[in-house]
Design an enzyme around this catalytic site. Sequence first.
Site, PDB file in Angstrom:
ATOM      1  N   LYS A   1       0.826  -1.203  -0.037  1.00  0.00           N
ATOM      2  CA  LYS A   1      -0.065   0.026   0.171  1.00  0.00           C
ATOM      3  C   LYS A   1       0.737   1.078  -0.044  1.00  0.00           C
ATOM      4  CE  LYS A   1      -2.118  -1.112   3.755  1.00  0.00           C
ATOM      5  NZ  LYS A   1      -1.388  -2.356   4.035  1.00  0.00           N
TER       6      LYS A   1
ATOM      7  N   ARG B   1      11.641  -1.238  10.626  1.00  0.00           N
ATOM      8  CA  ARG B   1      10.649  -0.961  11.777  1.00  0.00           C
ATOM      9  C   ARG B   1      10.416  -1.823  13.007  1.00  0.00           C
ATOM     10  NH1 ARG B   1       5.348   0.543   8.329  1.00  0.00           N
ATOM     11  NH2 ARG B   1       4.374  -0.646  10.184  1.00  0.00           N
TER      12      ARG B   1
ATOM     13  N   ARG C   1      -9.444   0.678   9.075  1.00  0.00           N
ATOM     14  CA  ARG C   1      -8.794  -0.646   9.298  1.00  0.00           C
ATOM     15  C   ARG C   1      -9.939  -1.407  10.135  1.00  0.00           C
ATOM     16  NH1 ARG C   1      -2.853   0.320   9.040  1.00  0.00           N
ATOM     17  NH2 ARG C   1      -1.782  -1.572   9.365  1.00  0.00           N
TER      18      ARG C   1
ATOM     19  N   ARG D   1       0.369  -8.855  13.643  1.00  0.00           N
ATOM     20  CA  ARG D   1      -0.153  -7.767  12.487  1.00  0.00           C
ATOM     21  C   ARG D   1      -1.082  -8.338  11.462  1.00  0.00           C
ATOM     22  NH1 ARG D   1       4.665  -5.009  10.917  1.00  0.00           N
ATOM     23  NH2 ARG D   1       3.100  -3.613   9.752  1.00  0.00           N
TER      24      ARG D   1
ATOM     25  N   ARG E   1      11.752  -5.479   4.521  1.00  0.00           N
ATOM     26  CA  ARG E   1      11.600  -4.146   4.491  1.00  0.00           C
ATOM     27  C   ARG E   1      12.566  -3.094   5.060  1.00  0.00           C
ATOM     28  NH1 ARG E   1       5.422  -1.697   5.209  1.00  0.00           N
ATOM     29  NH2 ARG E   1       5.713  -2.427   7.640  1.00  0.00           N
TER      30      ARG E   1
HETATM   31  P1  ADP Z   1       2.216  -1.838   3.214  1.00  0.00           P
HETATM   32  O1  ADP Z   1       2.211  -0.556   3.234  1.00  0.00           O
HETATM   33  O2  ADP Z   1       0.942  -2.321   2.542  1.00  0.00           O
HETATM   34  O3  ADP Z   1       2.204  -2.484   4.405  1.00  0.00           O
HETATM   35  P2  ADP Z   1       4.766  -1.724   1.839  1.00  0.00           P
HETATM   36  O4  ADP Z   1       4.398  -0.668   0.439  1.00  0.00           O
HETATM   37  O5  ADP Z   1       5.419  -1.155   2.753  1.00  0.00           O
HETATM   38  O6  ADP Z   1       3.353  -2.503   2.370  1.00  0.00           O
HETATM   39  O7  ADP Z   1       5.581  -2.906   1.055  1.00  0.00           O
HETATM   40  C1  ADP Z   1       6.185  -3.763   2.067  1.00  0.00           C
HETATM   41  C2  ADP Z   1       7.609  -4.387   1.610  1.00  0.00           C
HETATM   42  O8  ADP Z   1       7.321  -5.100   0.228  1.00  0.00           O
HETATM   43  C3  ADP Z   1       8.416  -3.400   1.194  1.00  0.00           C
HETATM   44  O9  ADP Z   1       9.573  -3.914   1.663  1.00  0.00           O
HETATM   45  C4  ADP Z   1       8.453  -3.074  -0.310  1.00  0.00           C
HETATM   46  O10 ADP Z   1       9.349  -2.644  -0.834  1.00  0.00           O
HETATM   47  C5  ADP Z   1       7.942  -4.602  -0.672  1.00  0.00           C
HETATM   48  N1  ADP Z   1       7.095  -4.510  -1.921  1.00  0.00           N
HETATM   49  C6  ADP Z   1       6.037  -3.872  -2.176  1.00  0.00           C
HETATM   50  N2  ADP Z   1       5.407  -4.115  -3.065  1.00  0.00           N
HETATM   51  C7  ADP Z   1       5.983  -5.305  -3.829  1.00  0.00           C
HETATM   52  C8  ADP Z   1       5.834  -6.013  -4.618  1.00  0.00           C
HETATM   53  N3  ADP Z   1       4.808  -5.823  -5.764  1.00  0.00           N
HETATM   54  N4  ADP Z   1       6.716  -6.919  -5.291  1.00  0.00           N
HETATM   55  C9  ADP Z   1       7.826  -7.246  -4.153  1.00  0.00           C
HETATM   56  N5  ADP Z   1       8.068  -6.662  -3.115  1.00  0.00           N
HETATM   57  C10 ADP Z   1       7.202  -5.407  -2.824  1.00  0.00           C
HETATM   58  P1  AMP Z   2       1.117   0.638   8.947  1.00  0.00           P
HETATM   59  O1  AMP Z   2       2.187   1.746   8.970  1.00  0.00           O
HETATM   60  O2  AMP Z   2      -0.100   0.756   8.412  1.00  0.00           O
HETATM   61  O3  AMP Z   2       1.599  -0.711   8.834  1.00  0.00           O
HETATM   62  O4  AMP Z   2       0.783   0.849  10.530  1.00  0.00           O
HETATM   63  C1  AMP Z   2       1.490   0.775  11.533  1.00  0.00           C
HETATM   64  C2  AMP Z   2       0.903   0.158  12.851  1.00  0.00           C
HETATM   65  O5  AMP Z   2      -0.064   1.679  13.305  1.00  0.00           O
HETATM   66  C3  AMP Z   2      -0.264  -0.604  13.079  1.00  0.00           C
HETATM   67  O6  AMP Z   2       0.108  -1.987  13.290  1.00  0.00           O
HETATM   68  C4  AMP Z   2      -1.377  -0.349  14.307  1.00  0.00           C
HETATM   69  O7  AMP Z   2      -0.658  -0.313  15.340  1.00  0.00           O
HETATM   70  C5  AMP Z   2      -1.239   1.369  13.762  1.00  0.00           C
HETATM   71  N1  AMP Z   2      -2.349   1.784  12.883  1.00  0.00           N
HETATM   72  C6  AMP Z   2      -2.281   2.211  11.794  1.00  0.00           C
HETATM   73  N2  AMP Z   2      -3.282   2.449  11.340  1.00  0.00           N
HETATM   74  C7  AMP Z   2      -4.322   2.128  12.049  1.00  0.00           C
HETATM   75  C8  AMP Z   2      -5.679   2.151  11.976  1.00  0.00           C
HETATM   76  N3  AMP Z   2      -6.238   2.587  10.934  1.00  0.00           N
HETATM   77  N4  AMP Z   2      -6.342   1.779  13.130  1.00  0.00           N
HETATM   78  C9  AMP Z   2      -5.515   1.349  14.200  1.00  0.00           C
HETATM   79  N5  AMP Z   2      -4.361   1.149  14.322  1.00  0.00           N
HETATM   80  C10 AMP Z   2      -3.497   1.734  13.166  1.00  0.00           C
END
Ligand code: ADP
Ligand code: AMP
Length: 218
Positions: A15, A162, A90, A173, A129
């Site tokens: 995302k 992270r 969420r 998660r 990541r």
């Molecule tokens: P989210 O925001 O949904 O938690 P991220 O955008 O942070 O996910 O992506 C999670 C990890 O996966 C990151 O390390 C990113 O570089 C990698 N990633 C994202 N999209 C892809 C893809 N299509 N193929 C492989 N790796 C990806």
């Molecule tokens: P994210 O960066 O989206 O992976 O979010 C990191 C963390 O922030 C999550 O694991 C939750 O602890 C908190 N968080 C982010 N967005 C929300 C949401 N919409 N509702 C509740 N907790 C959230």
Amino acid sequence: MAVYIVLLGPPGAGKGTQAKVISEKIKLPHISSGELFRENLKAQTELGKLVQGYIKRGELVPDEITIGMVKERLEREDCKEGALLDGFPRTRAQAEALAQMLAQKGETVDAVPYIAVPPKVLIERLSGRWSCRAQGHVYHEVYNPSKIRGVCDVDGSDLYQREDDRAETVENRINIYFEQTSSLIDYYRSRNLLLEVDGTKPIEEVSREIFLSLEKVV
Ligand code: ADP
Ligand code: AMP
């Protein structure tokens, strides 16, 4: 009319990665609830102190806190043409609160790209990541490495792993996503807003699929 897009998908689906590309192309601000929480954690604000336990454990922050924070963010000037939401809503209560806050302005959610990725791929994604300290750009040590190790290509800031991407928290998660968030797929599908894309494809292909699906909306 403003445009509101919600990016849906499990943690690690891509995302944040896709939001950076889309928000630049369609000129909408990228609003990530996770990033907003992390900024507050870094600055050790009252909100940051309040939510740090939940985030560290990989649990959802209570709805009331999260909804208040996002509402405040959406009221700022840069969101007057709309926003690209990442990580919010969420829960069902958050989805309803979003619908209500938009209805007050005569607006609605316009589209919900859902990035589908199976759990076993998510673990590998999150454990590799690397995130940028300044603006949350994301990299992966295998699938999307930065040009210089440990340095963000875009703004030159440090990359870090992270705390909530550790194996024990990641599993929690992902489980919480299935328990509390995945029902939003049906919530938005039943409102004809869901645009499902295959998130297991390479990053550029996923972007292409999302843009194609959004053509009718933006
Ligand atoms: P989210 O925001 O949904 O938690 P991220 O955008 O942070 O996910 O992506 C999670 C990890 O996966 C990151 O390390 C990113 O570089 C990698 N990633 C994202 N999209 C892809 C893809 N299509 N193929 C492989 N790796 C990806
Ligand atoms: P994210 O960066 O989206 O992976 O979010 C990191 C963390 O922030 C999550 O694991 C939750 O602890 C908190 N968080 C982010 N967005 C929300 C949401 N919409 N509702 C509740 N907790 C959230």
